[in-house]
Write a protein that holds these residues in place. Sequence first.
Motif, mmCIF file in Angstrom:
data_model
loop_
_atom_site.group_PDB
_atom_site.id
_atom_site.type_symbol
_atom_site.label_atom_id
_atom_site.label_comp_id
_atom_site.label_asym_id
_atom_site.label_seq_id
_atom_site.Cartn_x
_atom_site.Cartn_y
_atom_site.Cartn_z
ATOM 1 N N GLN A 144 0.837 -1.209 0.000
ATOM 2 C CA GLN A 144 0.000 0.000 0.000
ATOM 3 C C GLN A 144 0.871 1.259 0.000
ATOM 4 O O GLN A 144 0.564 2.244 -0.660
ATOM 5 C CB GLN A 144 -0.895 -0.019 1.249
ATOM 6 N N LYS A 145 2.013 1.170 0.720
ATOM 7 C CA LYS A 145 2.916 2.316 0.764
ATOM 8 C C LYS A 145 3.510 2.588 -0.638
ATOM 9 O O LYS A 145 3.667 3.731 -1.053
ATOM 10 C CB LYS A 145 4.036 2.031 1.773
ATOM 11 N N ASP A 146 3.795 1.496 -1.351
ATOM 12 C CA ASP A 146 4.308 1.649 -2.720
ATOM 13 C C ASP A 146 3.285 2.376 -3.585
ATOM 14 O O ASP A 146 3.626 3.269 -4.371
ATOM 15 C CB ASP A 146 4.591 0.276 -3.366
ATOM 16 N N VAL A 147 2.017 1.964 -3.440
ATOM 17 C CA VAL A 147 0.964 2.586 -4.258
ATOM 18 C C VAL A 147 0.907 4.088 -3.951
ATOM 19 O O VAL A 147 0.816 4.927 -4.856
ATOM 20 C CB VAL A 147 -0.411 1.943 -3.982
ATOM 21 N N ARG A 148 1.009 4.421 -2.666
ATOM 22 C CA ARG A 148 0.950 5.858 -2.289
ATOM 23 C C ARG A 148 2.135 6.613 -2.902
ATOM 24 O O ARG A 148 1.995 7.751 -3.346
ATOM 25 C CB ARG A 148 0.949 6.022 -0.760
ATOM 26 N N SER A 149 3.306 5.999 -2.923
ATOM 27 C CA SER A 149 4.465 6.671 -3.532
ATOM 28 C C SER A 149 4.212 6.923 -5.021
ATOM 29 O O SER A 149 4.530 7.985 -5.550
ATOM 30 C CB SER A 149 5.734 5.830 -3.416
ATOM 31 N N VAL A 150 3.624 5.918 -5.685
ATOM 32 C CA VAL A 150 3.328 6.085 -7.116
ATOM 33 C C VAL A 150 2.310 7.213 -7.294
ATOM 34 O O VAL A 150 2.443 8.063 -8.180
ATOM 35 C CB VAL A 150 2.770 4.773 -7.728
ATOM 36 N N GLN A 151 1.294 7.231 -6.417
ATOM 37 C CA GLN A 151 0.272 8.273 -6.546
ATOM 38 C C GLN A 151 0.881 9.678 -6.398
ATOM 39 O O GLN A 151 0.515 10.590 -7.123
ATOM 40 C CB GLN A 151 -0.814 8.081 -5.483
ATOM 41 N N LEU A 152 1.820 9.829 -5.444
ATOM 42 C CA LEU A 152 2.430 11.148 -5.239
ATOM 43 C C LEU A 152 3.231 11.572 -6.471
ATOM 44 O O LEU A 152 3.137 12.706 -6.942
ATOM 45 C CB LEU A 152 3.335 11.139 -4.005
ATOM 46 N N GLY A 153 4.016 10.623 -7.014
ATOM 47 C CA GLY A 153 4.807 10.925 -8.205
ATOM 48 C C GLY A 153 3.921 11.217 -9.395
ATOM 49 O O GLY A 153 4.155 12.146 -10.170
ATOM 50 N N LYS A 154 2.864 10.420 -9.522
ATOM 51 C CA LYS A 154 1.934 10.597 -10.646
ATOM 52 C C LYS A 154 1.226 11.933 -10.528
ATOM 53 O O LYS A 154 1.081 12.681 -11.504
ATOM 54 C CB LYS A 154 0.922 9.431 -10.627
ATOM 55 N N ALA A 155 0.783 12.254 -9.311
ATOM 56 C CA ALA A 155 0.029 13.498 -9.116
ATOM 57 C C ALA A 155 0.908 14.715 -9.402
ATOM 58 O O ALA A 155 0.455 15.700 -9.991
ATOM 59 C CB ALA A 155 -0.508 13.557 -7.686
ATOM 60 N N ALA A 156 2.174 14.643 -8.998
ATOM 61 C CA ALA A 156 3.072 15.786 -9.236
ATOM 62 C C ALA A 156 3.198 16.043 -10.734
ATOM 63 O O ALA A 156 3.101 17.186 -11.202
ATOM 64 C CB ALA A 156 4.444 15.501 -8.625
ATOM 65 N N LEU A 157 3.389 14.973 -11.499
ATOM 66 C CA LEU A 157 3.574 15.135 -12.946
ATOM 67 C C LEU A 157 2.280 15.599 -13.608
ATOM 68 O O LEU A 157 2.266 16.569 -14.386
ATOM 69 C CB LEU A 157 4.025 13.812 -13.567
ATOM 70 N N ARG A 158 1.179 14.943 -13.270
ATOM 71 C CA ARG A 158 -0.084 15.279 -13.938
ATOM 72 C C ARG A 158 -0.514 16.703 -13.594
ATOM 73 O O ARG A 158 -1.002 17.450 -14.444
ATOM 74 C CB ARG A 158 -1.154 14.261 -13.529
ATOM 75 N N ALA A 159 -0.308 17.106 -12.315
ATOM 76 C CA ALA A 159 -0.694 18.463 -11.919
ATOM 77 C C ALA A 159 0.144 19.481 -12.694
ATOM 78 O O ALA A 159 -0.369 20.515 -13.146
ATOM 79 C CB ALA A 159 -0.504 18.643 -10.412
ATOM 80 N N GLY A 160 1.419 19.196 -12.859
ATOM 81 C CA GLY A 160 2.286 20.099 -13.624
ATOM 82 C C GLY A 160 1.797 20.226 -15.054
ATOM 83 O O GLY A 160 1.708 21.334 -15.608
ATOM 84 N N ILE A 161 1.461 19.083 -15.657
ATOM 85 C CA ILE A 161 0.985 19.109 -17.052
ATOM 86 C C ILE A 161 -0.320 19.918 -17.134
ATOM 87 O O ILE A 161 -0.486 20.790 -17.992
ATOM 88 C CB ILE A 161 0.748 17.671 -17.579
ATOM 89 N N GLU A 162 -1.238 19.634 -16.226
ATOM 90 C CA GLU A 162 -2.540 20.300 -16.277
ATOM 91 C C GLU A 162 -2.401 21.813 -16.147
ATOM 92 O O GLU A 162 -3.029 22.569 -16.878
ATOM 93 C CB GLU A 162 -3.458 19.766 -15.169
ATOM 94 N N LEU A 163 -1.573 22.255 -15.193
ATOM 95 C CA LEU A 163 -1.445 23.703 -14.987
ATOM 96 C C LEU A 163 -0.749 24.374 -16.166
ATOM 97 O O LEU A 163 -1.074 25.497 -16.540
ATOM 98 C CB LEU A 163 -0.705 23.989 -13.676
ATOM 99 N N LEU A 164 0.192 23.659 -16.768
ATOM 100 C CA LEU A 164 0.873 24.220 -17.941
ATOM 101 C C LEU A 164 -0.119 24.361 -19.097
ATOM 102 O O LEU A 164 -0.175 25.406 -19.766
ATOM 103 C CB LEU A 164 2.033 23.302 -18.340
ATOM 104 N N LEU A 165 -0.920 23.321 -19.321
ATOM 105 C CA LEU A 165 -1.900 23.378 -20.413
ATOM 106 C C LEU A 165 -2.930 24.470 -20.138
ATOM 107 O O LEU A 165 -3.309 25.229 -21.025
ATOM 108 C CB LEU A 165 -2.617 22.028 -20.576
ATOM 109 N N HIS A 166 -3.363 24.528 -18.890
ATOM 110 C CA HIS A 166 -4.388 25.506 -18.520
ATOM 111 C C HIS A 166 -3.884 26.932 -18.738
ATOM 112 O O HIS A 166 -4.577 27.769 -19.304
ATOM 113 C CB HIS A 166 -4.762 25.275 -17.050
#
Length: 631
Positions: A504-526
């Motif tokens: 479960q801890k691994d999944v949370r680490s992936v979520q944090l990394g994924k969220a950082a990248l996706r949030a960056g992409i979204e804000l740049l596009l926006h």
Amino acid sequence: MPRVVFQPGSRAVEVAAGERLLTAAWKGGVGIKSVCGGRGKCGSCLVELDPEASAAVALSPVCEQEQDLLPREAGGRTYRLACMAHVVDDAAIAIPPESEAVRSPPRKPFTVSRVASRPVVSRLTVAIEPATMADPVPLRTRIEHAVAAAAGRRTCSLPIPVLADYSREPGFDQKREVTATLYRGREVIQLLPGRREALYGMAADIGTTSVVVFLCDLARGEIVSVGTAANPQALYGEDVISRMTQVQREPESLDTMQRLLVDELNRLIREGAESAGIDVSDIVDAVAVGNPTMQHILLGINPEPLGRGPYLPILTEGAVADAAGLGLAIAPHARVFVFPMPSGYIGGDTLAALLTRGPEFYRGSQLLVDIGTNGEVVLAHDGGLAATSCATGPVYEGAHIRCGVRAAPGAIERVWVEADASIRWSAIPEPSGRRDPRPVGLCGSGVISSVAALVDAGILGSDGAFASSQAHPGLRANGSGIADELVLVPARRTRTGRDIVFTQKDVRSVQLGKAALRAGIELLLHKHGVDQLDRIYLAGTFGNHLEPEDILGIGLVPPVPVSSIRSIGNAAGDGARMALFDAHQRQRVIRLARRLQVLELSTRPEFQDVFVASTELSPAPLDVESLSEQV
Ligand code: FES
């Protein structure tokens, strides 16, 4: 001096008595994981001592802090933390696969393609007239005149340090034939007696985790050797923040980090030159790319300011430095072109990847994404260029994952859940070509593939929580009865003899990394009014091994047709070589750096909301507009 032999590889290292085992290993070119930067907090540097082959007092005694992190059940084996144990006497140390430093060596040979080469350096062999009593012209003037005449110029310059080196050649003032290496056609950077025609250059791609060195034949436009290694600065932690913090804590470690890096580059240069049968004095030009922290450290510049607002590099336009000044073991006055770095987190590696994109990249709305310890994103839209960077963390390199390993033979790179709930996987094969050897753990692409497969099979919810422990026979529950890990491969089928699990801890680490990248992409596009992308290019070794379906399935990138995602390999290395082969590309990259508008995410108030929404493991598009209205 005590002698330590590390396995696998049987590398023997002479060690100063009292040296930390971790430091000794890295200095000897042996990479051991060091997630906490060697502060005795993470347990990632676990190694095994072979008591049979080691003196009774080979290592310093175990202290309380170390004891707390050692495995409780050692089964008669002697485990130690490499960052806490000091070498006292001869020792034999085994590094388990999960403690080997993460690095991402190229898994496919590089294409040795020929390109038209217009290098920034050239060589001319000139005849030198002897001085006479009747015509007493000094040697420097005679060489300058001969070289300028041969180059078709009125003058050229011959700096004193170059002349001083030449004056150490036996009988230097009696030579009738001299080869001059010219930089930009007008400055002599090397003089050698006799005729020398070979013309080589070096391109280095310096990542936080791995370094790659390309030796190239500049006359033929060809790669002659490629060498890769883990970045030994990992001794001080696995991300750029740890390295900056280390310099802040101990200013003298800046020199150590620079030295460790340059020593590793020199080792790769030496090995590459030897295998290609070339003389290092014929390597007369160099290009280096990396993220801004790596480029600062290479130049010996304190990277601390990159870590605090306004997150500015000490210099943005890049640099040209003497090889000898940096400690590089090539022609001493060869110029090293270090790429520009437009912001604290967008560096030469991103620009080098951008350099590889042709005119088609500037049509419509296209995204270039380089996923590593840091994620960089470049958007080309309406003729403009914008970029941002996101702290994805080392999860994509297989670090911070319970059974994470480097991308090497035996690392699981793909996972499937079959209709009957059985779990299948494929691992990186041995160089011999043997398929699916017993696996040792999960590398970065295996981590993403696992998450995508588990979400698709309903074993993981889109919120990242495991389903109930009855949902799959491989799920194991914690003391509260909540499923918190899944056995992907049982111990009897692994090379380590331990279960390969995804927690479960691994999944949370992936979520944090994924969220950082996706949030960056979204804000740049926006920010640039883009709601639909035409194409996404994935750069970097990790990006090269991701399946488009997996990254779309968990929403790592915005929804686009699968066919619109294209991997472009080690684009940073490709761009560095382009600048090595072609002087015009250096001008082009300087222009690209000036055009790039950088979005600093830390200044965006809506970042936190977009980040939280981005932790969702689903392909759904984000509605940034409404998220930002909630701020
Ligand atoms: Fe973290 Fe040793 S405990 S590197």
